[in-house]
Design a protein around this motif. Sequence first.
Motif, PDB file in Angstrom:
ATOM      1  N   THR A 146      83.658 -79.276 -31.648  1.00 31.65           N
ATOM      2  CA  THR A 146      83.593 -78.087 -32.498  1.00 31.65           C
ATOM      3  C   THR A 146      83.971 -76.821 -31.738  1.00 31.65           C
ATOM      4  N   GLU A 147      84.268 -76.966 -30.440  1.00 29.26           N
ATOM      5  CA  GLU A 147      84.711 -75.828 -29.629  1.00 29.26           C
ATOM      6  C   GLU A 147      85.789 -76.301 -28.671  1.00 29.26           C
ATOM      7  N   SER A 167      86.390 -72.161 -32.269  1.00 26.26           N
ATOM      8  CA  SER A 167      85.164 -72.863 -32.667  1.00 26.26           C
ATOM      9  C   SER A 167      85.191 -73.029 -34.181  1.00 26.26           C
TER      10      SER A 167
END
Length: 147
Positions: free
Chosen positions: A10-11, A75
């Motif tokens: 997610t990042e 993100s």
Amino acid sequence: MPETVSPAPTEQACWLPRHQRSPRTARQQLRDFLRPHPSGEPLLDTGELLVSELVTNAVQHTRTPRGRLIQVRFSLSDDLLRIEVHDADSEKPVPRPTAATDECGRGLLLVRELATQWGCCPRVGGIGKFVWCHIAAQPAPAGETVA
């Protein structure tokens, strides 16, 4: 034995040189980041445009010594994409008025119009800044059904 599938990150962050090819590299990094996410496709077109504009600004307008790198961070939370572009120049970018005949100078205007939010903050440690924006998946217009 069942195969375990790792969730997509997610990042993500990457370092880019201050070079005219860096906006293209940033777009590719964003595509690679969003590809495994089910909610990534609706964010891709606007995300590519805005990361390209922010990296282009960092390449063209920062006043830093040669060899300083630009950091790009992505993100994804729910359906919200955050893009950050870090550079070593502390001067905040300011959208400027442009004439219809101007061939450049509209990058921050695009960011302001297409992002749900955007801003500029000093970097931790006091050297430079980062410009960030949030992009949300666009809801369907009222009365229209999404297939």
